[in-house]
Design an enzyme around this catalytic site. Sequence first.
Site, PDB file in Angstrom:
ATOM      1  CD  GLU A  58      -2.640   1.490   0.093  1.00  0.00           C
ATOM      2  OE1 GLU A  58      -3.471   0.656  -0.275  1.00  0.00           O
ATOM      3  OE2 GLU A  58      -2.407   2.549  -0.528  1.00  0.00           O
ATOM      4  CG  ASP A 110      -6.115   3.968  -7.267  1.00  0.00           C
ATOM      5  OD1 ASP A 110      -7.074   3.962  -6.475  1.00  0.00           O
ATOM      6  OD2 ASP A 110      -4.947   4.191  -6.916  1.00  0.00           O
ATOM      7  CE  LYS A 114     -10.498  12.578 -16.892  1.00  0.00           C
ATOM      8  NZ  LYS A 114      -9.961  13.680 -16.135  1.00  0.00           N
ATOM      9  CG  ASP A 146     -16.454   0.320  -7.977  1.00  0.00           C
ATOM     10  OD1 ASP A 146     -15.208   0.203  -7.992  1.00  0.00           O
ATOM     11  OD2 ASP A 146     -17.030   1.405  -7.757  1.00  0.00           O
ATOM     12  CB  THR A 180     -12.288  -4.020   0.688  1.00  0.00           C
ATOM     13  OG1 THR A 180     -13.013  -3.384  -0.367  1.00  0.00           O
ATOM     14  CG2 THR A 180     -11.656  -5.306   0.206  1.00  0.00           C
TER      15      THR A 180
END
Length: 205
Positions: A58, A110, A114, A146, A180
Amino acid sequence: LLAEVLPQLRFDPTAAGNPAAAFSPHVARVWLEVGCGNGEHALAQIARHPEIGLIGAEVFANGLASMLAHLEPETRALPGNLRLWDDDARALIRILPDASLDRLFVLFPDPWPKARHAKRRFVHPAFLPEIARVLRPGAEWRIATDDPTHQAWLAEVFAAQTLFAAPPPATARPADWPPTRYEAKALAAGRRAHYWTLRRAGPSR
Ligand SMILES: C[S@@+](CC[C@H](N)C(=O)[O-])C[C@H]1O[C@@H](n2cnc3c(N)ncnc32)[C@H](O)[C@@H]1O
């Protein structure tokens, strides 16, 4: 937490040649979670699977701090089967030996929706061979997303490769897949998640 507890759990890059030996006690199998956020999934997995060594990667310091706070280091021993990588997970993957991971989790990465940012996506055709290299044949790779653009992207990327068996994703979270924090927010906002379970092509051990 970052100054005192993180160093005790940080995965030592000089141990990358034998990641199973980075855990205390040593483990037989190592799993990696990329972008473990606040750590709900990683902490649930190490509790459910004490025999597994899990590396949580992370880059977001607040996420790591929140995860470390859950470990209550003052009252409990730190888990021997958890190590943390506080840098880009791709840098870790590049230094791991061939077939050294038994499972990979990439949960709600993430999405970089775009098109001009597509090269920043963790799941990318250019990086797939490197991921395949570190997963042992038969190893599982779980991905959730998602974001509709990312859902279409994953379908496109996995249709065009042979390194992983990639059946269509589930639309309900499979068993043994702890929820999560990001997922809870996405579902509460009415978004639908896709849950991929891929398998590294080749014979199982
Ligand atoms: C949308 S959040 C999801 C977090 C968590 N998996 C969840 O579902 O709640 C994506 C996380 O991945 C982390 N991340 C993005 N790229 C990363 C990379 N290359 N290496 C490690 N972490 C990364 C981000 O800092 C962020 O915390």
